[in-house]
Design an enzyme around this catalytic site. Structure first.
Site, PDB file in Angstrom:
ATOM      1  N   TYR A  98      10.387 -59.291  61.149  1.00  0.00           N
ATOM      2  CA  TYR A  98      11.677 -58.682  60.758  1.00  0.00           C
ATOM      3  C   TYR A  98      12.798 -59.717  60.706  1.00  0.00           C
ATOM      4  O   TYR A  98      13.753 -59.562  59.948  1.00  0.00           O
ATOM      5  CB  TYR A  98      12.044 -57.533  61.710  1.00  0.00           C
ATOM      6  CG  TYR A  98      11.301 -56.262  61.353  1.00  0.00           C
ATOM      7  CD1 TYR A  98      11.867 -55.312  60.511  1.00  0.00           C
ATOM      8  CD2 TYR A  98      10.005 -56.036  61.815  1.00  0.00           C
ATOM      9  CE1 TYR A  98      11.178 -54.167  60.154  1.00  0.00           C
ATOM     10  CE2 TYR A  98       9.303 -54.904  61.462  1.00  0.00           C
ATOM     11  CZ  TYR A  98       9.895 -53.968  60.636  1.00  0.00           C
ATOM     12  OH  TYR A  98       9.211 -52.841  60.274  1.00  0.00           O
ATOM     13  N   GLU A 140       6.657 -48.484  64.780  1.00  0.00           N
ATOM     14  CA  GLU A 140       5.395 -49.218  64.569  1.00  0.00           C
ATOM     15  C   GLU A 140       4.745 -49.546  65.920  1.00  0.00           C
ATOM     16  O   GLU A 140       3.527 -49.440  66.062  1.00  0.00           O
ATOM     17  CB  GLU A 140       5.659 -50.486  63.742  1.00  0.00           C
ATOM     18  CG  GLU A 140       5.927 -50.133  62.286  1.00  0.00           C
ATOM     19  CD  GLU A 140       6.759 -51.146  61.517  1.00  0.00           C
ATOM     20  OE1 GLU A 140       6.743 -52.341  61.855  1.00  0.00           O
ATOM     21  OE2 GLU A 140       7.462 -50.733  60.565  1.00  0.00           O
TER      22      GLU A 140
HETATM   23  C1  HEM Z   1      14.267 -53.244  57.665  1.00  0.00           C
HETATM   24  C2  HEM Z   1      13.283 -53.950  57.117  1.00  0.00           C
HETATM   25  C3  HEM Z   1      12.276 -53.402  56.145  1.00  0.00           C
HETATM   26  C4  HEM Z   1      12.411 -52.405  55.217  1.00  0.00           C
HETATM   27  C5  HEM Z   1      13.629 -51.569  54.899  1.00  0.00           C
HETATM   28  C6  HEM Z   1      11.137 -52.274  54.539  1.00  0.00           C
HETATM   29  C7  HEM Z   1      10.873 -51.359  53.538  1.00  0.00           C
HETATM   30  C8  HEM Z   1       9.631 -51.144  52.981  1.00  0.00           C
HETATM   31  C9  HEM Z   1       9.301 -50.095  52.039  1.00  0.00           C
HETATM   32  C10 HEM Z   1      10.274 -49.069  51.494  1.00  0.00           C
HETATM   33  C11 HEM Z   1       7.993 -50.204  51.738  1.00  0.00           C
HETATM   34  C12 HEM Z   1       7.196 -49.300  50.782  1.00  0.00           C
HETATM   35  C13 HEM Z   1       6.592 -48.171  51.590  1.00  0.00           C
HETATM   36  C14 HEM Z   1       5.751 -47.235  50.724  1.00  0.00           C
HETATM   37  O1  HEM Z   1       4.601 -47.540  50.519  1.00  0.00           O
HETATM   38  O2  HEM Z   1       6.273 -46.227  50.242  1.00  0.00           O
HETATM   39  C15 HEM Z   1       7.485 -51.334  52.470  1.00  0.00           C
HETATM   40  C16 HEM Z   1       6.200 -51.806  52.367  1.00  0.00           C
HETATM   41  C17 HEM Z   1       5.840 -53.039  52.852  1.00  0.00           C
HETATM   42  N1  HEM Z   1       6.550 -53.843  53.717  1.00  0.00           N
HETATM   43 FE1  HEM Z   1       8.353 -53.490  54.440  1.00  0.00          FE
HETATM   44  N2  HEM Z   1      10.282 -53.202  55.041  1.00  0.00           N
HETATM   45  C18 HEM Z   1      10.934 -53.910  56.018  1.00  0.00           C
HETATM   46  C19 HEM Z   1      10.411 -54.925  56.772  1.00  0.00           C
HETATM   47  C20 HEM Z   1       9.219 -55.548  56.504  1.00  0.00           C
HETATM   48  C21 HEM Z   1       8.728 -56.721  57.194  1.00  0.00           C
HETATM   49  C22 HEM Z   1       9.408 -57.416  58.356  1.00  0.00           C
HETATM   50  C23 HEM Z   1       7.557 -57.062  56.598  1.00  0.00           C
HETATM   51  C24 HEM Z   1       6.703 -58.248  56.945  1.00  0.00           C
HETATM   52  C25 HEM Z   1       6.514 -59.254  56.144  1.00  0.00           C
HETATM   53  C26 HEM Z   1       7.285 -56.076  55.563  1.00  0.00           C
HETATM   54  C27 HEM Z   1       6.172 -56.047  54.731  1.00  0.00           C
HETATM   55  C28 HEM Z   1       5.833 -54.984  53.926  1.00  0.00           C
HETATM   56  C29 HEM Z   1       4.608 -54.936  53.171  1.00  0.00           C
HETATM   57  C30 HEM Z   1       3.522 -56.002  53.115  1.00  0.00           C
HETATM   58  C31 HEM Z   1       4.604 -53.695  52.492  1.00  0.00           C
HETATM   59  C32 HEM Z   1       3.552 -53.182  51.514  1.00  0.00           C
HETATM   60  C33 HEM Z   1       3.901 -53.753  50.172  1.00  0.00           C
HETATM   61  C34 HEM Z   1       3.034 -53.247  49.037  1.00  0.00           C
HETATM   62  O3  HEM Z   1       2.066 -52.537  49.265  1.00  0.00           O
HETATM   63  O4  HEM Z   1       3.379 -53.599  47.905  1.00  0.00           O
HETATM   64  N3  HEM Z   1       8.309 -55.180  55.534  1.00  0.00           N
HETATM   65  N4  HEM Z   1       8.489 -51.881  53.233  1.00  0.00           N
END
Ligand code: HEM
Ligand SMILES: Cc1cc2nc3c(=O)[nH]c(=O)nc-3n(C[C@H](O)[C@H](O)[C@H](O)COP(=O)(O)OP(=O)(O)OC[C@H]3O[C@@H](n4cnc5c(N)ncnc54)[C@H](O)[C@@H]3O)c2cc1C
Length: 410
Positions: A98, A140
């Site tokens: 994060y 988480e």
């Molecule tokens: C406040 C911080 C964060 C927000 C607002 C956020 C938001 C999101 C959202 C909206 C999704 C799509 C969920 C869905 O499938 O509907 C997502 C997926 C994902 N997030 Fe985050 N995220 C955050 C932090 C992080 C962090 C720290 C990581 C680590 C590197 C991360 C990695 C991912 C990955 C790998 C996916 C799946 C992407 C995909 O399948 O294309 N996220 N996140």
């Protein structure tokens, strides 16, 4: 809760951030992957990056979260956070990451908005980011702990023991554990992330819904080939269908997913196409639990040959004393199966719906939108309808409402 100092700043800058947020998200990912190329190997889905759906999902989620803090400060947007936290947990995201996302996101905000990002504006958005981040990190942590895993131990090797061609385009994989360690239980409706090494050496993660109740030893999921129709063919679905066979090993996450069955009330499942998969898992669970609940399975497909998992689902329905199934085939009401069959698109006027049911929808977004509208017209409360999207959720305003808790978990 947002501080009194930040609230007016967020209110004042929300329109300009919202207007530019897709540009910010795009710059963010480019910068993030430049700084941390390791995230492209096994963590992020490059199909979603190419389609820009992940950029839009991130942007929309921050906008929805920030406006919710301003409009309904006493309540966090739970369904949004649930969806994201489950997806993150299925990818083994860590709290330390994060910080990385924060730094790259704020770099992108300044890059796109320039001088408009005064120290006061930066501080207010920093507060929003960490409110959202800590809400996700805490959730988480709870999800990992409930599954008895840590981010680094989410993954496990499985061996393919059966591969079944369901339809010309859908293949079912049955996998067995490769050691004696306890198999983590799934909740009916959940998915696993499958992490697949691609021919270019890069691992690609994709989610697949579990289609069979737990037996302590196996996992089963079904994969539909994605045809490009002018764009590239789907890389993981076609690779799994063409090149992964019995005896091969696959890396799967523990099961996660926020759209899970409430098996204390009547249930209605409405699916189209490969949207049958989470329904099959939930029906299988009800059958193995010997449920006496009223259960209605509604499914739409092109024709009977395209209806994946039809034998499994209809056998489970036959076994369940209070269950019934109706199918709609675009190519006409032809069926050799013991099922109530209709021609054309799914039409809820054809069926009696049980009182007080929980509804689960899965299929293309226009299908789910039409079914949801028909249910609302029949006075089904929005909070009783959950849906699953097979891609990053873009928070379509007409599917997500404040009344729809855990809206995406189906
Ligand atoms: C406040 C911080 C964060 C927000 C607002 C956020 C938001 C999101 C959202 C909206 C999704 C799509 C969920 C869905 O499938 O509907 C997502 C997926 C994902 N997030 Fe985050 N995220 C955050 C932090 C992080 C962090 C720290 C990581 C680590 C590197 C991360 C990695 C991912 C990955 C790998 C996916 C799946 C992407 C995909 O399948 O294309 N996220 N996140
Ligand atoms: C919770 C959840 C549950 C799911 N359950 C199931 C399930 O049970 N069964 C199932 O079959 N699927 C399921 N999915 C979908 C699955 O995870 C994959 O998204 C799907 O298999 C497609 O992956 P792919 O790698 O084949 O396609 P990708 O390669 O990711 O391609 C996806 C799309 O992006 C386009 N694209 C890719 N690269 C480019 C490019 N360079 N330029 C332009 N366009 C491009 C492709 O043409 C295609 O339309 C689920 C998804 C989620 C989120």
């Amino acid at each position: 809760m947002l501080s009194d100092r930040s609230r007016p700043v967020i209110e004042a800058t929300l329109p300009v951030v919202a207007e530019n947020i897709e540009a910010i998200a795009t710059r963010f990912y480019t910068h993030l992957f430049g700084e941390h190329p390791e995230l492209l190997d096994g963590t992020f889905n490059r199909g979603n990056q190419a389609e820009k759906t992940q950029q839009m999902a991130l942007a929309a989620s921050v906008a929805v979260f920030a406006s919710s803090l301003v409009k309904v400060p006493e309540q966090l947007p739970e369904h949004l956070l649930n969806r994201i936290a489950h997806k993150h947990a299925s990818l083994g995201i860590t709290p330390a990451q994060y910080e990385v996302v924060h730094d790259n996101l704020f770099w992108a905000i300044v890059d796109v908005l320039g001088d408009a990002v005064t120290p006061e504006v930066a501080a207010a958005w920093d507060e929003v980011y960490w409110l959202m981040a800590y809400a996700l990190i805490n959730q988480e942590r709870g999800l990992y702990s409930a599954r008895g895993v840590r981010p680094e131990t989410v993954w496990r090797e499985w061996q393919v023991v059966e591969k079944v061609d369901e339809t010309p385009d859908v293949v079912t994989f049955k996998l067995r554990r490769t050691d004696d360690r306890l198999v983590r239980t799934s909740l009916p409706g959940q998915y696993v992330t499958v992490q697949v090494p691609m021919p270019d050496g890069v691992r690609q993660p994709r989610q697949y819904s579990l289609t069979k109740a737990d037996d302590g030893e196996h996992r089963q999921f079904s994969v539909k080939r994605v045809h490009g129709n002018g764009k590239p063919d789907g890389e993981v679905s076609n690779h799994l269908c063409d090149s992964v066979g019995v005896g091969d090993r696959l890396t799967l996450s523990a099961p996660f997913g926020d759209v899970v069955l409430d098996d204390s009330r009547p249930v209605v499942f409405a699916s189209a196409g490969v949207g049958i998969t989470p329904m099959a898992g939930m029906v299988s669970h009800l059958a193995s639990a010997g449920s006496h609940l009223p259960i209605t399975v509604l499914h739409a497909d092109v024709d009977e040959a395209s209806f994946a998992l039809r034998h499994q689902v209809l056998e489970d329905v036959r076994f369940l004393p209070e269950a019934s199934a109706h199918v709609w085939y675009e190519h006409g009401a032809e069926s050799s199966l013991p099922v109530d069959v209709h021609a054309g698109q799914m039409n809820l006027d054809d069926v009696k719906l049980p009182d007080g049911a929980g509804y689960y929808l899965c299929g293309p977004v226009p299908f789910m939108r039409a079914v949801r509208s028909a249910l609302i017209d029949r006075d089904v409360p929005a909070r009783d309808i959950q849906y699953e999207v097979f891609g990053p959720d873009l928070w379509q305003a007409d599917l997500v409402t404040e009344e729809t808790p855990g809206a995406t978990a189906a």
